[in-house]
Scaffold this active site. Sequence first.
Site, mmCIF file in Angstrom:
data_model
loop_
_atom_site.group_PDB
_atom_site.id
_atom_site.type_symbol
_atom_site.label_atom_id
_atom_site.label_comp_id
_atom_site.label_asym_id
_atom_site.label_seq_id
_atom_site.Cartn_x
_atom_site.Cartn_y
_atom_site.Cartn_z
ATOM 1 N N PRO A 1 0.752 -1.173 -0.147
ATOM 2 C CA PRO A 1 0.093 -0.123 -0.085
ATOM 3 C C PRO A 1 0.906 1.169 0.117
ATOM 4 O O PRO A 1 2.018 1.367 0.656
ATOM 5 C CB PRO A 1 -0.703 -0.092 1.275
ATOM 6 C CG PRO A 1 0.094 -0.906 2.246
ATOM 7 C CD PRO A 1 0.712 -1.923 1.190
ATOM 8 N N GLY A 2 0.409 2.269 -0.747
ATOM 9 C CA GLY A 2 0.942 3.562 -0.691
ATOM 10 C C GLY A 2 -0.145 4.388 -0.125
ATOM 11 O O GLY A 2 0.102 5.335 0.946
ATOM 12 N N TYR B 1 -6.327 13.285 -12.847
ATOM 13 C CA TYR B 1 -6.957 12.348 -12.591
ATOM 14 C C TYR B 1 -8.377 12.555 -12.522
ATOM 15 O O TYR B 1 -9.158 11.743 -12.260
ATOM 16 C CB TYR B 1 -6.551 11.417 -11.567
ATOM 17 C CG TYR B 1 -5.299 10.634 -11.670
ATOM 18 C CD1 TYR B 1 -4.826 9.782 -12.824
ATOM 19 C CD2 TYR B 1 -4.108 10.838 -10.408
ATOM 20 C CE1 TYR B 1 -3.722 9.139 -12.944
ATOM 21 C CE2 TYR B 1 -2.987 10.420 -10.729
ATOM 22 C CZ TYR B 1 -2.655 9.470 -11.887
ATOM 23 O OH TYR B 1 -1.495 8.705 -11.704
ATOM 24 N N CYS C 1 -0.253 29.318 -15.520
ATOM 25 C CA CYS C 1 -0.795 29.673 -16.972
ATOM 26 C C CYS C 1 -1.119 28.610 -17.790
ATOM 27 O O CYS C 1 -0.880 28.277 -18.560
ATOM 28 C CB CYS C 1 0.134 30.639 -17.656
ATOM 29 S SG CYS C 1 -0.367 31.459 -18.962
#
Length: 412
Positions: free
Chosen positions: A271-272, A313, A339
């Site tokens: 897991p992260g 995402y 920008c």
Amino acid sequence: MIQVEKNNEQLIKLANKYGTPLYIYDTCKIKKQYQKMLYAFKNIKKNFLINYACKANTNLNILKFLQKLGSGLDTVSIQEIEIGLKAGFLQNKIIYTPNCVSINEIKKAVELGVKINLDNISILEQFGEYFPNYSIGIRINPHIMAGSNPKISVGHIDSKFGISYYQIPHIKKIIRNTRINIDGLHMHTGSDILDIKSFLDGAKILFQIALDFPDINYIDLGSGFKVPYTKGDRKTDLSCLSKIIIQEFNNFCKNYNKNKKDKDITLIFEPGKFLVSESGYFLVSVNVIKHTMSTVFAGVDSGFNHFIRPMFYDAYHNIENISNPSGCFRYYTVVGYICESDTFGFNRKIAEIHEGDVLCIKNAGAYCFSMSSNYNSRYRPSEVMIINGKDFLIRKRETMKDLLQNIVEIPI
């Protein structure tokens, strides 16, 4: 753990002390998530290991904290391996699972002595010729579409990750030709996965394949657990998942050991986001309130150069006005100073915002700073860690010196 709703004053003090934009990580939450996972899988009869997927957040101090908790490390680059070693991880607690890298980089991983998972037939053949006595793992593509977004689904048939499980005969041929030793099997199907069936289907495929490899020492099921991004948001049911996986894993171990002595196989998750996402807060200051014919913009002193997930995402991150939490709620589109069209949140209901207010963007511990850049020649922000209620600066804000240090001026 910092609760934004109850500790706005503490966050404001940190914003005043270190300036904005500012990342803050609460180690209490990281420890809680780590222990939650250990508890969920406490009934595994064999070994169980959590490997932190450090691409989520590679700050050296985050790695050192997780190493102290007992975590292993999942890495995807030589640089992550080197940071992990500097953080105190032993070589045998680091697994390197690269994608589309050259054999030269993999040779460097061999020199560093870490565990390696390969996900490419060509590299597997080359590795077998160079290092026939070095035990490795194989990353399998189980052909499973999982995850909340096509961009973070990595186990489907058209993914660049893993070796297709239909290519197992080819892998076996390489093993026969090179006499390479397969130490383990690995898979990872995506991120933000709610459907427990996706985990189970992948695990069953991996367990079935493993029966054909007599000398493995670990099965790595990757990760992808969904964390909540809003109040009442759904998350992966870890309790239910662990019960099913434990049962399947114990059955696998029983079948695997039918014709040999009891072999001690380790089950690994990597897991992260699950470990660090909810620990993170990103504080920004409001530069300007801008009214158009149909929209009220709150323009802040950051952008996708610091926090790209909402733009990259379409990820949702809760945004709160911690300077005026009890103000009347109004609708704002929170945007950055880059920008480009860098919008943190469209048409959000937020306590009334004034120029100079500090906003808190939540779930900022994973894939936020680690994906930051110097676009528009902006400096990357500071990072602060909270340990036992005390704040520590763990990364200084960049300066012009940082932007120019690798530039080589030539006479023009």
